[in-house]
Every structure is written in C-alpha cells, then in structure tokens.
Scaffold this motif. Structure first.
Motif, PDB file in Angstrom:
ATOM      1  N   TYR A  61       0.868  -1.171   0.000  1.00  0.00           N
ATOM      2  CA  TYR A  61       0.000   0.000   0.000  1.00  0.00           C
ATOM      3  C   TYR A  61       0.910   1.226   0.000  1.00  0.00           C
ATOM      4  O   TYR A  61       1.829   1.317   0.785  1.00  0.00           O
ATOM      5  N   GLY A  62       0.665   2.146  -0.892  1.00  0.00           N
ATOM      6  CA  GLY A  62       1.457   3.368  -0.906  1.00  0.00           C
ATOM      7  C   GLY A  62       2.460   3.462  -2.033  1.00  0.00           C
ATOM      8  O   GLY A  62       3.051   4.497  -2.245  1.00  0.00           O
ATOM      9  N   GLY A  63       2.690   2.377  -2.763  1.00  0.00           N
ATOM     10  CA  GLY A  63       3.554   2.429  -3.927  1.00  0.00           C
ATOM     11  C   GLY A  63       4.968   1.953  -3.687  1.00  0.00           C
ATOM     12  O   GLY A  63       5.320   1.466  -2.610  1.00  0.00           O
ATOM     13  N   ASP A  64       5.783   2.095  -4.734  1.00  0.00           N
ATOM     14  CA  ASP A  64       7.171   1.650  -4.695  1.00  0.00           C
ATOM     15  C   ASP A  64       7.913   2.253  -3.511  1.00  0.00           C
ATOM     16  O   ASP A  64       7.776   3.439  -3.228  1.00  0.00           O
ATOM     17  N   GLY A  65       8.701   1.415  -2.858  1.00  0.00           N
ATOM     18  CA  GLY A  65       9.497   1.873  -1.728  1.00  0.00           C
ATOM     19  C   GLY A  65       8.805   1.734  -0.383  1.00  0.00           C
ATOM     20  O   GLY A  65       9.418   1.938   0.652  1.00  0.00           O
ATOM     21  N   CYS A  66       7.523   1.401  -0.405  1.00  0.00           N
ATOM     22  CA  CYS A  66       6.777   1.209   0.848  1.00  0.00           C
ATOM     23  C   CYS A  66       6.860  -0.257   1.254  1.00  0.00           C
ATOM     24  O   CYS A  66       6.954  -1.142   0.407  1.00  0.00           O
ATOM     25  N   PRO A  67       6.825  -0.537   2.543  1.00  0.00           N
ATOM     26  CA  PRO A  67       6.915  -1.927   2.999  1.00  0.00           C
ATOM     27  C   PRO A  67       5.653  -2.711   2.677  1.00  0.00           C
ATOM     28  O   PRO A  67       4.576  -2.150   2.492  1.00  0.00           O
ATOM     29  N   GLU A  68       5.807  -4.009   2.642  1.00  0.00           N
ATOM     30  CA  GLU A  68       4.668  -4.895   2.437  1.00  0.00           C
ATOM     31  C   GLU A  68       3.853  -4.971   3.720  1.00  0.00           C
ATOM     32  O   GLU A  68       4.397  -4.916   4.823  1.00  0.00           O
ATOM     33  N   VAL A  69       2.540  -5.101   3.547  1.00  0.00           N
ATOM     34  CA  VAL A  69       1.606  -5.165   4.676  1.00  0.00           C
ATOM     35  C   VAL A  69       0.666  -6.333   4.432  1.00  0.00           C
ATOM     36  O   VAL A  69       0.314  -6.625   3.285  1.00  0.00           O
ATOM     37  N   ALA A  70       0.259  -6.986   5.503  1.00  0.00           N
ATOM     38  CA  ALA A  70      -0.711  -8.076   5.390  1.00  0.00           C
ATOM     39  C   ALA A  70      -1.994  -7.543   4.748  1.00  0.00           C
ATOM     40  O   ALA A  70      -2.504  -6.486   5.112  1.00  0.00           O
ATOM     41  N   GLU A  71      -2.498  -8.286   3.792  1.00  0.00           N
ATOM     42  CA  GLU A  71      -3.620  -7.856   2.955  1.00  0.00           C
ATOM     43  C   GLU A  71      -4.884  -7.490   3.738  1.00  0.00           C
ATOM     44  O   GLU A  71      -5.589  -6.543   3.388  1.00  0.00           O
ATOM     45  N   PHE A  72      -5.185  -8.237   4.787  1.00  0.00           N
ATOM     46  CA  PHE A  72      -6.442  -8.026   5.507  1.00  0.00           C
ATOM     47  C   PHE A  72      -6.352  -6.959   6.599  1.00  0.00           C
ATOM     48  O   PHE A  72      -7.364  -6.610   7.218  1.00  0.00           O
ATOM     49  N   ALA A  73      -5.178  -6.432   6.855  1.00  0.00           N
ATOM     50  CA  ALA A  73      -5.009  -5.448   7.930  1.00  0.00           C
ATOM     51  C   ALA A  73      -5.911  -4.220   7.765  1.00  0.00           C
ATOM     52  O   ALA A  73      -6.499  -3.764   8.745  1.00  0.00           O
ATOM     53  N   PRO A  74      -6.054  -3.658   6.566  1.00  0.00           N
ATOM     54  CA  PRO A  74      -6.908  -2.471   6.446  1.00  0.00           C
ATOM     55  C   PRO A  74      -8.370  -2.711   6.802  1.00  0.00           C
ATOM     56  O   PRO A  74      -9.059  -1.783   7.231  1.00  0.00           O
ATOM     57  N   ALA A  75      -8.863  -3.937   6.654  1.00  0.00           N
ATOM     58  CA  ALA A  75     -10.267  -4.204   6.987  1.00  0.00           C
ATOM     59  C   ALA A  75     -10.533  -3.946   8.465  1.00  0.00           C
ATOM     60  O   ALA A  75     -11.539  -3.335   8.832  1.00  0.00           O
ATOM     61  N   LEU A  96       1.868   5.542   4.490  1.00  0.00           N
ATOM     62  CA  LEU A  96       3.122   4.857   4.166  1.00  0.00           C
ATOM     63  C   LEU A  96       3.893   5.622   3.094  1.00  0.00           C
ATOM     64  O   LEU A  96       5.117   5.768   3.188  1.00  0.00           O
ATOM     65  N   ALA A  97       3.197   6.121   2.078  1.00  0.00           N
ATOM     66  CA  ALA A  97       3.861   6.894   1.026  1.00  0.00           C
ATOM     67  C   ALA A  97       4.495   8.148   1.611  1.00  0.00           C
ATOM     68  O   ALA A  97       5.630   8.504   1.263  1.00  0.00           O
ATOM     69  N   LEU A  98       3.798   8.811   2.503  1.00  0.00           N
ATOM     70  CA  LEU A  98       4.354  10.010   3.138  1.00  0.00           C
ATOM     71  C   LEU A  98       5.641   9.675   3.871  1.00  0.00           C
ATOM     72  O   LEU A  98       6.650  10.370   3.724  1.00  0.00           O
ATOM     73  N   ALA A  99       5.625   8.598   4.628  1.00  0.00           N
ATOM     74  CA  ALA A  99       6.789   8.242   5.437  1.00  0.00           C
ATOM     75  C   ALA A  99       7.942   7.672   4.615  1.00  0.00           C
ATOM     76  O   ALA A  99       9.101   7.986   4.878  1.00  0.00           O
ATOM     77  N   PHE A 100       7.637   6.841   3.612  1.00  0.00           N
ATOM     78  CA  PHE A 100       8.695   6.127   2.897  1.00  0.00           C
ATOM     79  C   PHE A 100       9.064   6.740   1.550  1.00  0.00           C
ATOM     80  O   PHE A 100      10.179   6.550   1.090  1.00  0.00           O
ATOM     81  N   ARG A 101       8.147   7.449   0.923  1.00  0.00           N
ATOM     82  CA  ARG A 101       8.447   8.032  -0.383  1.00  0.00           C
ATOM     83  C   ARG A 101       8.733   9.519  -0.294  1.00  0.00           C
ATOM     84  O   ARG A 101       9.361  10.086  -1.189  1.00  0.00           O
ATOM     85  N   PHE A 102       8.242  10.157   0.762  1.00  0.00           N
ATOM     86  CA  PHE A 102       8.445  11.584   0.949  1.00  0.00           C
ATOM     87  C   PHE A 102       8.949  11.862   2.365  1.00  0.00           C
ATOM     88  O   PHE A 102       8.310  12.575   3.147  1.00  0.00           O
TER      89      PHE A 102
END
Length: 110
Positions: A61-75, A96-102
C-alpha cells in the motif's frame, strides 16, 4: 441552534477558541497518521496462510518503496475508524507513502 458553552464569547475570545480547536484537530490528524504507520508496522508481510486459497497475501500500500503489509489489515483498521476496507487501505497507503516516499515532508510535521 445548538447550545454552546461559548455563546457569550466576544470575537477575540471566539478566535482564541477557534485557534485552540484547530490545534487539537491538527494534532488528532497527525496522531491518526502516526497510528496508521504503527498499525502497518504491526502487520508486516503475511506468513500465516500465505499461498493457500483464501489465505492472506501481502500487499504494498502506498507504492514503490513502501513496505509490504498483510492484505487483511486495512479491513480491521477500517472497522475501527468507520470507513470501508478500501478507504482504510488508501489511507494507510497514503501514510506509508508520506513516510517512505516523501521522508523530508514527513519530517516536517510540526
């Protein structure tokens, strides 16, 4: 109209209260971002049931450079915040994009 404890406030007192409420709102929004990041860290790449039919997979979630997250966590996150799983996934992804991409933008959070 709604009864308020500040109905008798003059303009200056009202603006002081507006400023304080706005500061609380900004802090709450920052807390939600930081909590979403922490929540994503608590749900790293899926290992239980990975690869099984109907089992949890890993998503970025968040695009390239962001860590992988368990698929069901957002639910679960969405259920607690009152939004759909898709909306929760987008919010977590934005955090995640804010923290890891920016990271420079994320560092300027004051």
């Amino acid at each position: 109209m709604f009864p308020t404890e500040f109905a008798a406030c003059d303009t200056a007192e009202t603006l002081i209260r507006v400023e304080a409420a706005h500061a609380r709102q900004r802090r709450s929004e920052l807390d939600l971002i930081l909590l979403a990041l922490h929540y994503a860290r608590l749900h790293p790449a899926a290992t239980h049931g990975y690869g099984l039919p109907g089992g949890e997979r890993t998503r970025v979630y968040g695009g390239d450079g962001c860590p992988e997250v368990a698929e069901f966590a957002p639910a679960e996150y969405g259920a607690v915040t009152g939004v759909s799983p898709g909306a929760a996934a987008r919010f977590i992804g934005q955090c995640l994009a804010l923290a890891f991409r920016f990271p420079l933008t994320a560092a300027h959070r004051a």
